[in-house]
Design a protein around this motif. Structure first.
Motif, PDB file in Angstrom:
ATOM      1  N   GLU A 120      56.056 107.264 -22.951  1.00  0.00           N
ATOM      2  CA  GLU A 120      55.224 108.371 -23.436  1.00  0.00           C
ATOM      3  C   GLU A 120      56.094 109.533 -23.919  1.00  0.00           C
ATOM      4  N   VAL A 121      57.185 109.777 -23.195  1.00  0.00           N
ATOM      5  CA  VAL A 121      58.097 110.851 -23.614  1.00  0.00           C
ATOM      6  C   VAL A 121      58.718 110.508 -24.957  1.00  0.00           C
ATOM      7  N   ASP A 122      59.129 109.239 -25.145  1.00  0.00           N
ATOM      8  CA  ASP A 122      59.685 108.827 -26.436  1.00  0.00           C
ATOM      9  C   ASP A 122      58.663 109.002 -27.554  1.00  0.00           C
TER      10      ASP A 122
ATOM     11  N   VAL B  21      56.203 111.195 -27.679  1.00  0.00           N
ATOM     12  CA  VAL B  21      56.072 112.634 -27.975  1.00  0.00           C
ATOM     13  C   VAL B  21      57.258 113.106 -28.804  1.00  0.00           C
ATOM     14  N   VAL B  22      58.467 112.645 -28.474  1.00  0.00           N
ATOM     15  CA  VAL B  22      59.657 113.034 -29.247  1.00  0.00           C
ATOM     16  C   VAL B  22      59.525 112.540 -30.679  1.00  0.00           C
ATOM     17  N   ALA B  23      59.076 111.289 -30.851  1.00  0.00           N
ATOM     18  CA  ALA B  23      58.903 110.745 -32.200  1.00  0.00           C
ATOM     19  C   ALA B  23      57.858 111.550 -32.964  1.00  0.00           C
ATOM     20  N   TYR B  24      56.760 111.891 -32.299  1.00  0.00           N
ATOM     21  CA  TYR B  24      55.729 112.696 -32.960  1.00  0.00           C
ATOM     22  C   TYR B  24      56.305 114.033 -33.409  1.00  0.00           C
ATOM     23  N   LEU B  25      57.072 114.674 -32.544  1.00  0.00           N
ATOM     24  CA  LEU B  25      57.638 115.979 -32.897  1.00  0.00           C
ATOM     25  C   LEU B  25      58.617 115.871 -34.066  1.00  0.00           C
ATOM     26  N   GLN B  26      59.320 114.720 -34.173  1.00  0.00           N
ATOM     27  CA  GLN B  26      60.248 114.549 -35.290  1.00  0.00           C
ATOM     28  C   GLN B  26      59.501 114.405 -36.615  1.00  0.00           C
ATOM     29  N   TYR B  27      58.335 113.748 -36.574  1.00  0.00           N
ATOM     30  CA  TYR B  27      57.572 113.508 -37.810  1.00  0.00           C
ATOM     31  C   TYR B  27      56.381 114.441 -37.954  1.00  0.00           C
ATOM     32  N   GLU B  28      56.308 115.445 -37.150  1.00  0.00           N
ATOM     33  CA  GLU B  28      55.135 116.325 -37.129  1.00  0.00           C
ATOM     34  C   GLU B  28      54.919 117.027 -38.467  1.00  0.00           C
TER      35      GLU B  28
END
Length: 194
Positions: free
Chosen positions: A117-119, A121-128
């Motif tokens: 789940e943390v990964d 969220v990190v991926a989402y923040l990178q492509y946000e």
């Protein structure tokens, strides 16, 4: 009953003993002088002790004054600490329910969120930022495609019809080929796609 002594007899006795008494008295004078010197030294020492006591009293008064001012400062500090403690107690009482909810939420999150789940969220923040652009620009355009598709289908049909008409008219076949060649020269990908 006893008779009082004769005063004349006493005077006569004193007169006969006078020279011995004077000698004894003179013999006692050096001892009396020593006693007086010792008494003077004792008085001097006593005065020195009194002076030291007076200085000690003055120092003691200064110490007492310092202790009194320190006590006043300590009382002021205690009052400040008491006021701060009261404010802290009010703050804790006010925010205790919020902190309890935050604790419950944090416990819930830590129990249910793992590395995957943390990964995510990190991926989402990178492509946000890219996702935001898709949401703001592309999705509204795609929402209108259902109205554009019939128009495009009709436009393609009309274009094919015009091509057929142009190919069947004498003399326009060459014009059509020249236009096709110009279009293929302008867009090299069109040949590969067609």
């Amino acid at each position: 009953m006893r008779t009082p002594p004769n005063p004349l007899a006493r005077a006569l006795d004193a007169a006969t003993q006078g020279p011995d008494f004077a000698r004894k008295f003179v013999g006692l004078l050096p001892q009396a002088a020593d006693v007086l010197d010792a008494a003077q030294r004792a008085i001097d020492r006593f005065e020195a002790v009194l002076d030291r006591l007076e200085r000690s009293e003055a120092r003691l008064r200064a110490v007492i004054e310092d202790v009194s001012s320190s006590e006043r400062a300590a009382r002021g500090l205690i009052d400040d600490v008491s006021a701060l403690e009261q404010r802290a107690r009010v703050g804790v009482e006010r925010y205790e329910p919020v902190l309890e909810k935050a604790h419950e939420t944090a416990a819930y999150v830590t129990e249910r969120i793992g590395p995957a789940e943390v990964d995510a969220v990190v991926a989402y923040l990178q492509y946000e930022s890219t996702l935001r652009r898709i949401d703001e620009e592309l999705l509204p355009a795609m929402a209108t495609l259902h109205t554009v598709a019939p128009d495009l289908t009709e436009l393609v049909a009309v274009s094919r019809g015009l091509n057929e008409i142009m190919g069947s008219l004498p003399g326009l076949g060459r014009v059509k080929r020249r236009v096709d060649e110009e279009l293929s020269d302008a867009d090299p990908d069109a040949d590969g796609a067609g």
